[in-house]
Write an enzyme that holds these catalytic residues in place. Structure first.
Site, short mmCIF file in Angstrom:
data_model
loop_
_atom_site.label_atom_id
_atom_site.label_comp_id
_atom_site.label_asym_id
_atom_site.label_seq_id
_atom_site.Cartn_x
_atom_site.Cartn_y
_atom_site.Cartn_z
N HIS A 296 4.58 5.93 -1.18
CA HIS A 296 4.37 4.65 -1.90
C HIS A 296 4.71 4.60 -3.33
O HIS A 296 5.05 3.61 -3.67
CB HIS A 296 2.76 4.82 -1.84
CG HIS A 296 2.28 4.82 -0.57
ND1 HIS A 296 1.51 5.91 0.11
CD2 HIS A 296 2.00 3.88 0.45
CE1 HIS A 296 0.88 5.62 1.27
NE2 HIS A 296 1.49 4.50 1.33
N GLN B 93 -4.18 -5.03 12.09
CA GLN B 93 -3.17 -4.57 12.67
C GLN B 93 -3.35 -2.98 13.48
O GLN B 93 -2.59 -2.48 13.67
CB GLN B 93 -1.92 -3.95 11.51
CG GLN B 93 -2.46 -2.90 10.58
CD GLN B 93 -1.45 -3.02 9.23
OE1 GLN B 93 -1.37 -3.82 8.65
NE2 GLN B 93 -0.84 -1.83 9.13
N GLU C 147 3.78 10.37 -2.55
CA GLU C 147 5.08 10.08 -3.11
C GLU C 147 5.88 8.89 -2.60
O GLU C 147 6.76 8.30 -3.37
CB GLU C 147 6.01 11.46 -3.30
CG GLU C 147 5.55 12.34 -4.28
CD GLU C 147 5.47 11.76 -5.82
OE1 GLU C 147 6.73 11.22 -6.21
OE2 GLU C 147 4.68 11.91 -6.52
P1 AMP Z 1 1.21 2.23 4.36
O1 AMP Z 1 0.32 2.35 3.25
O2 AMP Z 1 1.39 3.35 5.28
O3 AMP Z 1 0.99 0.66 4.97
O4 AMP Z 1 2.64 1.97 3.57
C1 AMP Z 1 2.97 1.27 2.62
C2 AMP Z 1 4.60 0.85 2.28
O5 AMP Z 1 4.81 2.37 1.68
C3 AMP Z 1 5.02 0.55 3.54
O6 AMP Z 1 6.19 -0.30 2.93
C4 AMP Z 1 5.58 1.90 3.95
O7 AMP Z 1 6.87 1.77 4.82
C5 AMP Z 1 5.97 2.77 2.66
N1 AMP Z 1 6.03 4.29 2.90
C6 AMP Z 1 5.12 4.89 3.51
N2 AMP Z 1 5.56 6.14 3.69
C7 AMP Z 1 6.89 6.15 3.16
C8 AMP Z 1 7.70 7.23 3.11
N3 AMP Z 1 7.54 8.25 3.28
N4 AMP Z 1 8.65 6.96 2.37
C9 AMP Z 1 8.94 5.91 1.61
N5 AMP Z 1 8.21 4.64 2.09
C10 AMP Z 1 6.95 4.79 2.52
#
Ligand code: AMP
Length: 285
Positions: free
Chosen positions: A37, A61, A35
């Protein structure tokens, strides 16, 4: 929804979707979507005419001893979710497409890259900034959406956009949490049930910091101490109260302050944060 896995094809499809009166939004992710994402995708759909998303587990990364090989991957489910949310184009690539043999150029940032998460993940932000700049160049979005969840990441991306004069508006979206306060993360599935229970303390620690600030505590060291007292059950990587512009600890809290922490459990290292105004109300980086 179009799904493309080659860069030239992504550029070509984006050129076809682009139009002077259309706002293009981009949501970069590493997949295993939840949720959190989807909240970024929904914001993009609300504010943009065309939304593109990427699912790319970016090897640049991850450190050598980190979880790149075990990072959760579920492209089929991710594609179904993105399609349902109205995404026009999904880009997913193999590492070799983004970093072909002979790849040599990386985006570095001084000072900030070694702070907070950079302390235990030395090349992490070099990898993040590099992949984000590549995605910006491939998609040329007007707006890109990132989560407050990765506060240091969004602060550093905004710095890169400003320093390199990139024509993209970076928007930060609030952290989406589980009912007990744990920030949603693709890595939460790797917590044991005991660690999953302990992990709720991360949010409680941030709330304790926020309450202390609202009650008038302006000493960053004391805020950190308050948060540390609530944590337990995992190995603390860091707990800090920093200026969200510089990521450095101020002498006193004057305006905004970022309470931020990282805790290592056997199954996963978790991060969480709260960006606060000096009166304790929540804001975003
Ligand atoms: P990731 O797939 O972990 O690289 O995250 C992709 C994007 O989703 C990044 O901009 C994260 O900061 C955002 N994101 C991940 N988890 C959350 C969350 N719980 N609430 C809001 N945004 C999130």
């Amino acid at each position: 929804m179009l799904i493309v896995d080659k860069i030239p094809q992504a550029i070509q499809e984006m050129n076809a979707l682009r139009h002077p009166r259309r706002i293009v939004g981009l949501v970069p992710t590493m997949g295993a979507l939840h949720e959190g994402h989807l909240s970024l995708v929904r914001a993009a759909r609300l504010n943009c005419d065309v939304v593109a998303a990427s699912v790319f587990v970016n090897p640049a990364q991850f450190g050598a001893a980190e979880d790149f090989d075990h990072y959760p991957r579920n492209l089929e489910a991710d594609a179904a979710l993105l399609e349902k949310e109205g995404v026009a184009l999904l880009f997913t690539a193999d590492p070799g497409e983004m970093y072909p043999e002979g790849y040599a150029t990386f985006v570095g940032q001084e000072e900030m890259a070694s702070r907070l998460c950079g302390g235990s993940r030395p090349k992490h932000f070099r990898g993040v900034l590099t992949v984000v700049l590549k995605l910006f160049n491939i998609f040329r979005p007007n707006v890109a959406y990132f989560g407050q969840k990765d506060a240091q990441q969004v602060v550093m991306i905004k710095r890169m956009v400003s320093d390199l004069n990139l024509a993209v508006d970076v928007r930060t979206m609030p952290i989406i949490r589980e009912p007990d306060g744990l920030a949603m993360s693709s890595r939460n599935v790797y917590l044991s049930s005991q660690d999953r229970r302990d992990a709720a303390r991360l949010y409680r620690a941030l709330c304790a910091g926020r309450e202390a600030l609202a009650a008038g505590e302006k000493d960053p060291g004391r805020l950190v101490e308050t948060m540390r007292q609530v944590l337990g059950g995992g190995e603390i990587d860091y707990v800090e109260a920093v200026d969200p512009r510089t990521l450095l600890t101020p002498e006193r809290v004057r305006d905004r302050i970022l309470l931020t922490l990282a805790v290592r459990y056997p199954g996963a290292r978790l991060i969480d944060n709260m960006c606060l105004n000096s009166d304790g109300t929540e804001t975003l980086c």
